[in-house]
Design an enzyme around this catalytic site. Structure first.
Site, short mmCIF file in Angstrom:
data_model
loop_
_atom_site.label_atom_id
_atom_site.label_comp_id
_atom_site.label_asym_id
_atom_site.label_seq_id
_atom_site.Cartn_x
_atom_site.Cartn_y
_atom_site.Cartn_z
N ASP A 7 0.80 -1.22 0.00
CA ASP A 7 0.00 0.00 0.00
C ASP A 7 0.83 1.27 0.00
O ASP A 7 0.33 2.35 -0.32
CB ASP A 7 -0.84 0.05 1.30
C1 BGC Z 1 0.16 1.13 6.37
C2 BGC Z 1 -0.09 -0.07 5.55
C3 BGC Z 1 -1.56 -0.23 5.40
C4 BGC Z 1 -2.20 1.04 4.88
C5 BGC Z 1 -3.70 0.86 4.88
C6 BGC Z 1 -0.50 2.32 5.77
O1 BGC Z 1 -0.28 3.42 6.56
O2 BGC Z 1 1.54 1.31 6.45
O3 BGC Z 1 0.48 -1.21 6.14
O4 BGC Z 1 -1.81 -1.23 4.49
O5 BGC Z 1 -1.87 2.11 5.67
O6 BGC Z 1 -4.37 1.94 4.36
C1 NOJ Z 2 -1.75 -4.04 5.33
C2 NOJ Z 2 -2.90 -4.08 4.40
O1 NOJ Z 2 -4.06 -4.51 5.07
C3 NOJ Z 2 -2.63 -5.00 3.24
O2 NOJ Z 2 -3.69 -4.98 2.34
C4 NOJ Z 2 -1.34 -4.60 2.58
O3 NOJ Z 2 -1.10 -5.51 1.54
C5 NOJ Z 2 -0.20 -4.55 3.56
N1 NOJ Z 2 -0.54 -3.70 4.65
C6 NOJ Z 2 1.10 -4.08 2.91
O4 NOJ Z 2 1.07 -2.73 2.63
#
Ligand code: BGC
Ligand code: NOJ
Length: 814
Positions: free
Chosen positions: A486
């Site tokens: 993400d």
């Molecule tokens: C986090 C990610 C997460 C995302 C969700 C980010 O701030 O680092 O791990 O998947 O937010 O929106």
């Molecule tokens: C958490 C999110 O829920 C997941 O969808 C994503 O793939 C990982 N973070 C890595 O960014």
């Protein structure tokens, strides 16, 4: 250092000190009514949706941490204590918290008065039961008081903590005997309310928080408890709570049990307006019927026994028995338990997810299915169709949806270009497990609009074609806002120094491409081909095969960096995850997925990529996401470099992709290394370093601080992570190698060479398979022979039996 121990016979983790490094929680409920409960009785409950229908209030970021929950105060003389230690924090003479499958039991005592509190959600019921047994272990009669306490949330958890100008005037309750009803909003909506009751006459009650705690009071010393006198307060606005006062007298050796019930009651739509003229009094019929179901200790204990039976049955579908006690413990109990929890919660409610920020994730839920589908296939089927209904007509998808409404979340929107392919992954897992192709015929809406529905197969077609229709300058898939990672936002720019990033609009590209999505496309594309063939769609199957072959070639041409797979190209066509980069030279994700997809397996790229992971990304606590970490902020990369080095996506040990590497290692046949990767992050194997790891030693966390962080080895974001499903998949289907396939169960172990073998029991499509694997030559991979009910068969896929419910399989590795 440990703070408890595993009790495998009872399927529990027993915590022996309330002062764990962080609250160690459990989840109660498995379908609609859920509670989070910590080892000190902190937590909260909700019905279906942690944001929209929250029953009890919890304050994230509270001080002290975790200081709201469902509490019982015991007041004997001047001593006030709680069975879970919080919130009074009175030193206890004995304390144990047993977190089990869907229940938590606290056993504590103070001054020879013993309390045993068990909290659980009965199977199929929308309530939490708190069974409290008090025993006098002294030689004198004991007279003391018990006060219960919950603080109600005004349903919508977001409004509850923001809209005080309204909230302070809406709270309403009713009290009838020992039943406290929280009915805020009932006046307007008339369809639901909360009940908090006990199965005994009360000596008083309170429903107004300030009356219970006292002005400026706190729950570590409520005024009512200190004075040993309820005020029978009726909340009107402000903060409604529920508290019962029970005066108890116990002879030496005597025990008494009280059964408390906290329930969500919903009136059916047709009854919603009945009695509208009656000044908003609630319809108590359903609440009273429910109270009767749990009005004795015997009834509550029977419900607890039923819950235990439910879990024993669920966990019996896949069991292993080996010389590795910790492996058996994880496979037979904790992996599968966490898979159920992630399936239910997605990423919505934990001690790190507020229940407000995120609902059900599209990609998250598709992956959670991978570890859940063998437990309750029908629920997996329903979930797949719910998820698909939030897809757009072009195959893209809302990134998240709310569990209550099942509608896409427009605040977050779409644009994560990996999302559509995860739908194929989840569906393939469902079909392989069940053999049920009828799901493909289900009429399924787009954007939750039934007028825009096609059969579900068409959703899969649009998912697959979404990738082909969105290729970039190198013919790799466009990444969109991000792929699995993400935080890798590669279509970014900033106009002013110091300004946060903006993203390119459609007219400017956006050009960034993902090698990771290419790996996914190849891996899950092969499943799409199989599904097409099964439906007789030969032209589409051929088209897909060609597109996959083309993509493999593209990855080897434009996605290979010499020693490992590149990660991506940014909007300006610069390489990401290349030896040419200043930081972020190598990323874990494409190594996992391209090797799982077997891209360049014959050419040696896969083995080389695995060697590079070991050489550049390995640490003693697991594999980090990338190296070197981004040391400075790069606006053109988006969120990833906003994290300090070693945390989260910026070179943290992101547990979710460790099993990808372990599985990839089984593809290249390195069982010893696959095992090492598995055990390094596996809860049971790292229990001894609980003081470093800090989160619960019985479940995975999303992230462990990487070697570049000051707190190397410290975990965060426990429970709700795709790690749960992926590690169960890794260990069950790739290390132990018992893998459902379209035409039967395949046995293809890839184990540490030291292991002599193992026994497993696997229920699959109505048949129980008893599988015995022997490894006399101590190899890491390879099946030399397989017999099914004594008859030798070719290959290592067990043909689907007819007319049998039990099958014995003997596998010899070599
Ligand atoms: C986090 C990610 C997460 C995302 C969700 C980010 O701030 O680092 O791990 O998947 O937010 O929106
Ligand atoms: C958490 C999110 O829920 C997941 O969808 C994503 O793939 C990982 N973070 C890595 O960014």
């Amino acid at each position: 250092m440990k703070f408890g121990y595993f009790d495998d016979a009872n399927k529990e983790y027993v915590i022996t000190s309330p002062k764990t490094p962080l609250p160690w929680i459990n989840y109660l409920g498995s379908e609609n009514f859920f509670s989070l409960i910590s080892n000190t009785c902190g937590g909260y409950s909700f019905y279906k949706d942690a944001k929209l229908l929250r029953l009890t209030r919890y304050r994230y970021n509270n001080v002290p941490f975790d200081s709201n929950g469902h509490y019982y105060y015991i007041k004997e003389g001047d001593t006030i204590w709680n069975p879970g230690w919080m919130p009074t924090k009175t030193d206890l003479d004995a304390y144990e918290c047993h977190h089990g499958m869907g229940y938590s039991t606290f056993r504590s005592s103070k001054n020879d008065l013993q309390a045993e509190l068990t909290a659980f959600v009965p199977v199929g019921k929308n309530c939490e039961i708190n069974q409290l047994t008090l025993t006098n272990n002294s030689k004198e009669t004991k007279d003391f008081s018990v006060f219960s306490y919950v603080e109600f949330c005004l349903w919508n958890a977001m409004d509850d903590m923001t809209n005080f100008q309204r909230n302070f005037s809406t709270g309403e309750v009713e009290v009838h005997g020992s039943a406290i009803y929280h009915k805020t909003e009932y006046r307007e909506r008339r369809n639901h309310y909360a009940l908090y009751a006990v199965n005994a006459p009360v000596d008083g009650f309170d429903t107004d928080r300030d009356s219970f705690l006292g002005a400026y009071g706190e729950n570590s010393a409520p005024e009512v408890v200190v004075s040993d006198q309820s005020k029978n307060s009726i909340a009107s606005g402000w903060a409604p709570v529920g508290s019962h006062h029970l005066k108890v007298s116990l002879a030496p050796g005597e025990s008494k049990t009280f059964v408390f019930i906290l329930a969500y009651i919903e009136n059916p739509v047709e009854e919603k307006w009945i009695g509208r003229a009656e000044d908003g009094k609630i319809n108590r019929t359903r609440a009273e019927a429910l109270m009767k179901e749990f009005d004795t200790k015997e009834k509550s204990e029977a419900a607890l026994a039923e819950l235990k039976k439910y879990w024993d049955e669920l966990l019996s579908h896949f069991t292993v028995s080996s010389s590795e006690e910790k492996l058996d413990r994880m496979v037979n109990i904790w992996h599968q338990y966490q898979c159920m929890v992630t399936f239910n919660m997605s990423r919505s409610a934990s001690y790190f997810e507020s229940g407000i920020g995120r609902g059900m994730g599209f990609r998250d839920s598709c992956q959670d299915l991978l570890g859940f589908v063998h437990l309750i296939p029908d629920r997996a089927r329903e979930r797949i169709l719910d998820i698909a209904a939030t897809q757009f007509e072009d195959g893209s998808a809302y990134h998240q949806y709310q569990p209550l409404t099942k509608k896409g979340n427009s605040d977050i929107g779409s644009g994560f270009n990996d999302d559509p392919l995860w739908l194929i992954a989840g569906t393939a897992a469902y079909i392989k497990e069940t053999g049920d192709y009828t799901i493909l015929d289900e009429k399924t809406p787009y954007d939750s609009d039934p007028s825009k529905a096609t059969d579900f197969m068409e959703h899969l077609r649009r998912s697959f074609h979404y990738t082909i229709d969105h290729l970039g300058p190198h013919k790799l898939p466009l990444i969109g806002r991000a792929d699995w990672n993400d935080c890798l936002n590669l279509n970014c720019f900033s106009t002013e120094p110091g300004e946060s990033f903006q993203t390119f609009g459609p007219s400017e590209g956006p050009n960034a491409e993902s090698v990771f999505i290419a790996g996914m496309f190849v891996r899950y594309g092969k499943d799409y081909v199989e599904i097409c063939r099964h439906r007789g769609l030969e032209d589409e199957a051929k088209l897909a095969e060609n597109a996959i072959a083309e993509m493999e070639k593209t990855v080897l041409d434009a996605g290979w960096d010499g020693e490992w797979f590149l990660r991506a190209y940014d909007h300006y066509k610069n390489k990401i995850g290349s030896k040419e980069c200043e930081d972020g030279k190598i990323f874990i994700e494409p190594q996992g997925f391209c090797v799982m997809a077997e891209i360049g397996l014959k050419e040696g790229n896969c083995l080389k990529a695995m060697e590079s992971v070991e050489k550049y990304l390995d640490t003693k606590y697991g594999i980090v996401l990338l190296q070197p970490p981004y040391h400075r902020y790069h606006v053109e990369l988006g969120e990833i470099s906003s994290y300090p080095p070693g945390y989260k996506e910026n070179a943290g040990i992101f547990c979710h992709n460790n099993p990808w590497i372990s599985i990839a290692e089984t593809v290249v046949g390195r069982g010893n290394r696959a095992w090492q990767v598995y055990t390094r992050t596996c809860p049971a194997y790292i229990e001894d370093i609980s003081e470093i790891h800090r989160t619960e030693p019985y479940v995975y966390s999303q992230m462990i601080a990487g070697k570049d962080a000051p707190n190397f080895g410290e975990a965060k974001n426990s429970w709700l992570t795709g790690t749960a499903a992926w590690t169960f998949l890794d260990v069950s289907q790739y290390i132990l190698g018992i893998r459902p396939d379209y035409d039967g169960l395949t046995v293809d172990p890839c184990i540490p060479s030291t292991l002599d073998g193992f026994e497993a029991k696997r229920d699959f499509r109505g048949v129980t398979y008893h599988i015995s694997v022997r490894n006399p030559k101590h190899v890491e991979k390879g099946v030399a022979s397989m017999t099914v009910d004594g008859i030798a068969v070719d290959g290592n896929t067990i043909p689907l039996p007819t007319g049998k419910t039990e099958v014995s399989v003997e596998v010899v590795m070599g």
